[in-house]
Design an enzyme around this catalytic site. Structure first.
Site, PDB file in Angstrom:
ATOM      1  N   THR A  74       4.609   1.754  11.780  1.00  0.00           N
ATOM      2  CA  THR A  74       4.678   2.113  10.339  1.00  0.00           C
ATOM      3  C   THR A  74       5.984   3.182  10.287  1.00  0.00           C
ATOM      4  O   THR A  74       6.583   3.292  11.283  1.00  0.00           O
ATOM      5  CB  THR A  74       3.430   2.907   9.961  1.00  0.00           C
ATOM      6  N   TYR A  75       6.321   3.556   9.142  1.00  0.00           N
ATOM      7  CA  TYR A  75       7.403   4.398   8.787  1.00  0.00           C
ATOM      8  C   TYR A  75       7.299   5.763   9.860  1.00  0.00           C
ATOM      9  O   TYR A  75       6.165   6.222  10.024  1.00  0.00           O
ATOM     10  CB  TYR A  75       7.463   4.875   7.568  1.00  0.00           C
ATOM     11  N   MET A  76       8.413   6.281  10.283  1.00  0.00           N
ATOM     12  CA  MET A  76       8.315   7.188  11.495  1.00  0.00           C
ATOM     13  C   MET A  76       8.901   8.408  10.890  1.00  0.00           C
ATOM     14  O   MET A  76       8.875   9.454  11.786  1.00  0.00           O
ATOM     15  CB  MET A  76       9.454   6.549  12.619  1.00  0.00           C
ATOM     16  N   ARG A  77       8.998   8.612   9.598  1.00  0.00           N
ATOM     17  CA  ARG A  77       9.353   9.985   9.099  1.00  0.00           C
ATOM     18  C   ARG A  77       8.038  10.443   8.147  1.00  0.00           C
ATOM     19  O   ARG A  77       8.083  10.225   6.972  1.00  0.00           O
ATOM     20  CB  ARG A  77      10.737   9.973   8.352  1.00  0.00           C
ATOM     21  N   HIS A 121       3.280   8.535   3.389  1.00  0.00           N
ATOM     22  CA  HIS A 121       3.219   7.659   4.310  1.00  0.00           C
ATOM     23  C   HIS A 121       2.038   7.911   5.330  1.00  0.00           C
ATOM     24  O   HIS A 121       1.542   8.863   5.214  1.00  0.00           O
ATOM     25  CB  HIS A 121       4.463   7.984   5.057  1.00  0.00           C
TER      26      HIS A 121
END
Length: 303
Positions: A74-77, A121
């Site tokens: 999944t999105y890393m930020r 997120h």
């Protein structure tokens, strides 16, 4: 200290008590940006910037031989510990099938995000928990970072570990020719009673390796001891120690302090450190970040 050593050499040692205690160790939360950068630095020696480049590739997608690229994480930020219901159920199914019901908590583990976290997120997790690191080892260049993320996510949904602690309290007793001082020495050893999440996180294996090590200082094993039992002192150690100044920041420890002090966001931690290095405000010496003359002058000017 020398007086006390002299006094102890005239005394006999006896086991005063043996205390047994079991402690629970809860599963860690899944990764967010800051904790991923810290873990990748400690475990893999990766800088935050390199960690984020690899994570970006895993997020954008890797061709696994099916024709199209598959996003693996999944999105890393992110600074949120939120996990989608579907992913949590997939992880629980995998744990039940692979490790059995003992390793599955009755209710899913949930983790509270820090105040001020943006919940847009999810936490960093594999897009498909059934896609194990072992199945990707031969086709994935950045396998080690995926392995780290996958293990942490699966471990986050597992039952607590139980650690059995045994503490021996040893007293030094003397006759008429010894002084009035009372001495009590304590030694604690721990062993894993039930591994729980440590089965996947890798801590169980590390604990075994430590126990099998030959370096006496690292072995945490106590011999069988009974209250009232006499002991022989092999050697009394008398060391001079001094308090040490705090160590310099590493990239990992600096990310932790940035997060704790609200400096930057998950999307900017790596960039902040890269900028300090690019502008020659700091140099890397081994893993430490050391300010340069230019960095010190800039700091003095800004202050």
């Amino acid at each position: 200290a020398l007086r006390l050593v002299e006094e102890l050499q005239r005394r006999e040692l006896r086991v005063a008590d043996v205390l047994l205690k079991e402690i629970r160790k809860n599963a860690p939360p899944p990764f967010i940006t800051s904790s991923l950068q810290q873990a990748a630095s400690s475990a893999l020696g990766l800088s935050p910037a390199r960690t984020m480049r690899i994570a970006q590739k895993l997020y954008e997608g890797v061709n696994l031989g099916h024709g199209s690229a598959s996003g693996l994480i999944t999105y890393m930020r992110t600074d949120s510990f939120f996990i989608a219901q579907e992913a949590r159920e997939q992880a629980r199914n995998y744990i039940l099938k692979t490790h059995g019901p003992d390793f599955l908590p009755e209710t899913p583990n949930q983790f509270r995000s820090r105040s001020g976290a943006q919940e847009a997120h999810e936490a960093i997790r594999p897009t498909d928990p059934a896609r194990t690191p072992a199945s990707l080892k031969d086709i994935l260049d950045d396998w080690r970072l995926y392995d780290l993320i996958w293990r942490r996510f699966i471990a986050s949904q597992m039952a607590p570990a139980r650690i059995a602690q045994r503490t021996a309290e040893i007293e030094a007793i003397g006759g008429a020719d010894t002084g009035p001082d009372a001495f009590l020495f304590r030694a604690t050893a721990s062993e894993i009673a039930f591994p729980g999440f440590m089965r996947v996180s890798g801590q169980e294996q590390r604990k075994k390796e430590e126990a099998e090590g030959e370096n006496g200082a690292e072995v945490e094993v106590l011999p069988p001891l009974e209250p009232g039992e006499g002991l022989d002192a092999v050697e009394w150690l008398n060391d001079r120690k001094e308090t040490q100044p705090p160590p310099r920041f590493t990239e990992a420890s600096l990310v932790k302090v940035l997060e704790e002090n609200g400096v930057g966001r998950p999307s900017t931690y790596a960039q902040i450190i890269a900028t300090l290095l690019d502008r020659k405000y700091v140099d890397r010496e081994k893993r430490a970040l050391v300010p340069t003359d230019l960095g010190l002058k800039v700091w003095e000017f800004l202050v």
